[in-house]
Design an enzyme around this catalytic site. Structure first.
Site, PDB file in Angstrom:
ATOM      1  N   HIS A 282     -47.543 -26.873 -43.286  1.00 33.29           N
ATOM      2  CA  HIS A 282     -48.843 -27.571 -43.311  1.00 33.29           C
ATOM      3  C   HIS A 282     -49.929 -26.777 -44.014  1.00 33.29           C
ATOM      4  O   HIS A 282     -50.029 -25.561 -43.895  1.00 33.29           O
ATOM      5  CB  HIS A 282     -49.287 -28.032 -41.919  1.00 33.29           C
ATOM      6  CG  HIS A 282     -49.551 -26.953 -40.907  1.00 33.29           C
ATOM      7  ND1 HIS A 282     -50.774 -26.344 -40.794  1.00 33.29           N
ATOM      8  CD2 HIS A 282     -48.781 -26.400 -39.942  1.00 33.29           C
ATOM      9  CE1 HIS A 282     -50.740 -25.459 -39.807  1.00 33.29           C
ATOM     10  NE2 HIS A 282     -49.535 -25.461 -39.272  1.00 33.29           N
ATOM     11  N   ASP A 294     -50.513 -18.995 -40.167  1.00 32.60           N
ATOM     12  CA  ASP A 294     -50.439 -20.382 -39.693  1.00 32.60           C
ATOM     13  C   ASP A 294     -51.328 -21.262 -40.563  1.00 32.60           C
ATOM     14  O   ASP A 294     -52.501 -21.414 -40.279  1.00 32.60           O
ATOM     15  CB  ASP A 294     -50.872 -20.455 -38.233  1.00 32.60           C
ATOM     16  CG  ASP A 294     -50.655 -21.831 -37.629  1.00 32.60           C
ATOM     17  OD1 ASP A 294     -49.999 -22.668 -38.260  1.00 32.60           O
ATOM     18  OD2 ASP A 294     -51.165 -22.065 -36.515  1.00 32.60           O
ATOM     19  N   GLU A 328     -52.001 -30.773 -39.391  1.00 33.32           N
ATOM     20  CA  GLU A 328     -51.130 -30.551 -38.230  1.00 33.32           C
ATOM     21  C   GLU A 328     -51.963 -30.139 -37.039  1.00 33.32           C
ATOM     22  O   GLU A 328     -51.747 -30.597 -35.927  1.00 33.32           O
ATOM     23  CB  GLU A 328     -50.092 -29.461 -38.566  1.00 33.32           C
ATOM     24  CG  GLU A 328     -49.028 -29.240 -37.481  1.00 33.32           C
ATOM     25  CD  GLU A 328     -49.430 -28.219 -36.438  1.00 33.32           C
ATOM     26  OE1 GLU A 328     -48.861 -28.228 -35.334  1.00 33.32           O
ATOM     27  OE2 GLU A 328     -50.337 -27.404 -36.689  1.00 33.32           O
ATOM     28  N   GLU A 329     -52.942 -29.248 -37.268  1.00 38.48           N
ATOM     29  CA  GLU A 329     -53.586 -28.556 -36.147  1.00 38.48           C
ATOM     30  C   GLU A 329     -54.342 -29.488 -35.208  1.00 38.48           C
ATOM     31  O   GLU A 329     -54.280 -29.336 -33.997  1.00 38.48           O
ATOM     32  CB  GLU A 329     -54.549 -27.481 -36.672  1.00 38.48           C
ATOM     33  CG  GLU A 329     -53.857 -26.368 -37.463  1.00 38.48           C
ATOM     34  CD  GLU A 329     -52.947 -25.485 -36.607  1.00 38.48           C
ATOM     35  OE1 GLU A 329     -52.801 -25.760 -35.403  1.00 38.48           O
ATOM     36  OE2 GLU A 329     -52.381 -24.535 -37.161  1.00 38.48           O
ATOM     37  N   ASP A 356     -43.136 -23.144 -39.874  1.00 37.11           N
ATOM     38  CA  ASP A 356     -44.466 -23.084 -39.248  1.00 37.11           C
ATOM     39  C   ASP A 356     -44.443 -22.089 -38.092  1.00 37.11           C
ATOM     40  O   ASP A 356     -44.898 -22.380 -36.996  1.00 37.11           O
ATOM     41  CB  ASP A 356     -44.892 -24.483 -38.771  1.00 37.11           C
ATOM     42  CG  ASP A 356     -46.320 -24.506 -38.222  1.00 37.11           C
ATOM     43  OD1 ASP A 356     -47.073 -23.545 -38.488  1.00 37.11           O
ATOM     44  OD2 ASP A 356     -46.670 -25.468 -37.522  1.00 37.11           O
ATOM     45  N   HIS A 427     -54.386 -18.486 -34.581  1.00 42.86           N
ATOM     46  CA  HIS A 427     -55.611 -19.239 -34.285  1.00 42.86           C
ATOM     47  C   HIS A 427     -56.832 -18.348 -34.044  1.00 42.86           C
ATOM     48  O   HIS A 427     -57.771 -18.761 -33.382  1.00 42.86           O
ATOM     49  CB  HIS A 427     -55.422 -20.185 -33.092  1.00 42.86           C
ATOM     50  CG  HIS A 427     -54.434 -21.293 -33.339  1.00 42.86           C
ATOM     51  ND1 HIS A 427     -54.173 -22.275 -32.407  1.00 42.86           N
ATOM     52  CD2 HIS A 427     -53.633 -21.572 -34.390  1.00 42.86           C
ATOM     53  CE1 HIS A 427     -53.258 -23.109 -32.888  1.00 42.86           C
ATOM     54  NE2 HIS A 427     -52.911 -22.693 -34.093  1.00 42.86           N
TER      55      HIS A 427
HETATM   56 ZN   LIG Z   1     -49.026 -24.219 -37.703  1.00 39.70          ZN
END
Ligand SMILES: [Zn+2]
Length: 474
Positions: A282, A294, A328-329, A356, A427
């Site tokens: 993604h 990520d 995606e998130e 991912d 994140h």
């Molecule tokens: Zn991800």
């Protein structure tokens, strides 16, 4: 979702009519296929450009939450990069993405001893009033504990103090993350005014971890934020001695959805070009860091795996399709959009694999398909042993973006990676390029390229996910 049922039934019929092959009695792969997959693997282990693609993406786009200016640059980067690499059929396929924006956030302990708290709004949280919300902390350690003590939450700020365990697989994360996704609505049900969680992560840095929450639309939406681990420790210590009051302010919120796109590119198959092996990752990322692990890493891995296949002396029978998903998130709009736009083509998807899981070393090939696919897996896994993924796990789920193909039975795969340190950075503002481990990137490219070539060149159609293991539409 009710409307989907007849559609799914139709797809199942199509698959049957296409003559899904029975279990192969002999080897699934021809010797020249095995040879080509092995050569791809060794070529990747000698060094790839995967890390270069990650750097190129994040230096241009930076943080790229769906619908943001950085995200627009990421989509443009995807199209330009894949065209420059001479892939076929490069295109941006429109999807509508949800937009959520963080402006500012702050918090502090009010009593017993005032001091600043480091926190960050959870994705999709509503804002607080301009002056924030203030209340007494009610500490619980799980959703279950809250459910049993709900009466104590009224008028308070619920603090989910759930510590994530460090594991090499997803176990630690998947066990801890429910309070992030569901905590706000669980607390609102009992009349809480706000939620704080201990960051879902394994580090002790003073950097909070964001991530999406999902409100139950039937309940009031209350603001929710994650405390950095040391700040969660502080609130926990103070709470042992007596009542703790905190205040926090979040300026953030949902905006109108935006037009965006999944970026798609192909290596056209030699003899069965209408059949697809999908390599997914993604493009979007959370806004605090630059999304190197990520999922810049995943984008780099799948682009490079496909590029090496395109350069191989003999193309595989089926088409390799790279999909860089838009979102995606927060919302999975990329995966949902792809599944809807390609519904009629999904019976011709031989397999899908997603990258991912950051930059950790390959550990295993996980898969979800019909039982006879085990013959294929059994022949691929020895090819992956030199990269560290010489075993398989039949309880895979692919990845979030490709999970939307599960209802149609598309066989789903992932290279399970070592996640031991992934959740130190996941994140957070610390998800930056220096965390990428180039050697591990090469190993992951080797695994994905060898797998994808084998799947795309296998004489048999892989048996699809049994009906009983597909999600049941409501
Ligand atoms: Zn991800």
């Amino acid at each position: 979702l009710r409307r989907i049922r007849p559609l799914l039934a139709g797809i199942a019929c199509l698959a049957a009519a296409a003559g899904a092959s029975p279990a192969p009695a002999g080897p699934a792969l021809a010797p020249e296929t095995v040879e080509a997959a092995r050569a791809l693997r060794d070529r990747a282990l000698a060094g790839t450009r995967a890390t270069e693609w990650v750097a190129s993406l994040i230096d241009r786009a930076g943080p790229r939450l769906a619908g943001s200016p950085g995200h627009e640059r990421a989509v443009a980067w995807g199209v330009e990069t894949l065209r420059a690499l001479k892939f076929a059929n490069v295109r941006a396929e429109k999807v509508t993405v949800p937009v959520w924006k963080r402006d500012s956030e702050s918090g502090e302990i009010v009593s017993p001893w005032p001091q600043r708290l480091v926190l960050t709004a959870l994705g999709d949280s509503v804002a607080t009033p301009e002056n924030g919300i203030e209340g007494e902390i009610f500490e619980v350690h799980s959703l279950e504990e809250l459910a049993g003590r709900g009466a104590e939450a009224r008028g308070k700020i619920v603090f989910f103090d759930k510590k994530m365990e460090r594991t090499a697989d997803f176990h630690g994360y998947s066990t801890a993350v429910d309070v992030r996704g569901k905590g706000a609505s669980a607390a609102a049900r009992f009349g809480a005014i706000g939620v704080l969680i201990r960051s879902i992560g394994t580090d002790s840095n003073r950097l909070p971890h964001t991530g999406g929450l999902r409100y139950d639309e039937k309940l009031p939406k209350i603001p929710a934020a994650a405390l950095a681990a040391p700040d969660a420790d502080l609130v926990e210590r103070l709470g042992k001695a007596g009542p703790v009051r905190v205040r926090f302010r979040l300026a953030c919120g949902a905006q109108a959805p935006a037009e965006s796109a999944n970026v798609v590119a192909e290596v056209v198959g030699r003899t069965r070009p209408d059949e697809i092996v999908l390599l997914g990752a993604h493009l979007d990322s959370w806004d605090l860091g630059t999304g190197a692990i990520d999922d810049g890493a995943g984008c780099g891995i799948v682009i490079e795996a496909a590029r090496l296949i395109a350069e191989a002396p003999r193309r595989p029978a089926r088409t390799i399709r790279v999909v860089l998903y838009a979102n995606e998130e927060n919302g999975l709009a990329g995966g949902k959009g792809y599944a809807a736009a390609h519904a009629s083509e999904l019976p011709k998807h031989q397999a899908a694999i997603e990258a991912d899981s950051g930059t950790g070393a390959p550990m295993a090939l996980s898969w979800l398909a019909g039982p006879t696919a085990e013959t294929f897996v059994g022949e691929v896994v020895p090819l992956l042993a030199p990269v560290g993924a010489g075993k398989s796990s039949p309880n895979g789920s692919g990845g979030a973006d490709i999970s939307t193909l599960r209802a149609s039975g598309v066989p789903l795969f992932a290279v399970s990676q070592d996640l031991t340190t992934y959740f130190d950075f996941h994140h957070t503002a610390n998800d930056t390029l220096d965390k990428i481990e180039p050697k591990n990137m090469d190993r992951n490219v080797a695994a994905v390229a060898a797998f994808a070539y084998a799947a795309a060149d296998a004489p048999q159609s892989l048996e699809r996910i049994p009906e009983a293991r597909r999600p049941q539409p409501e």
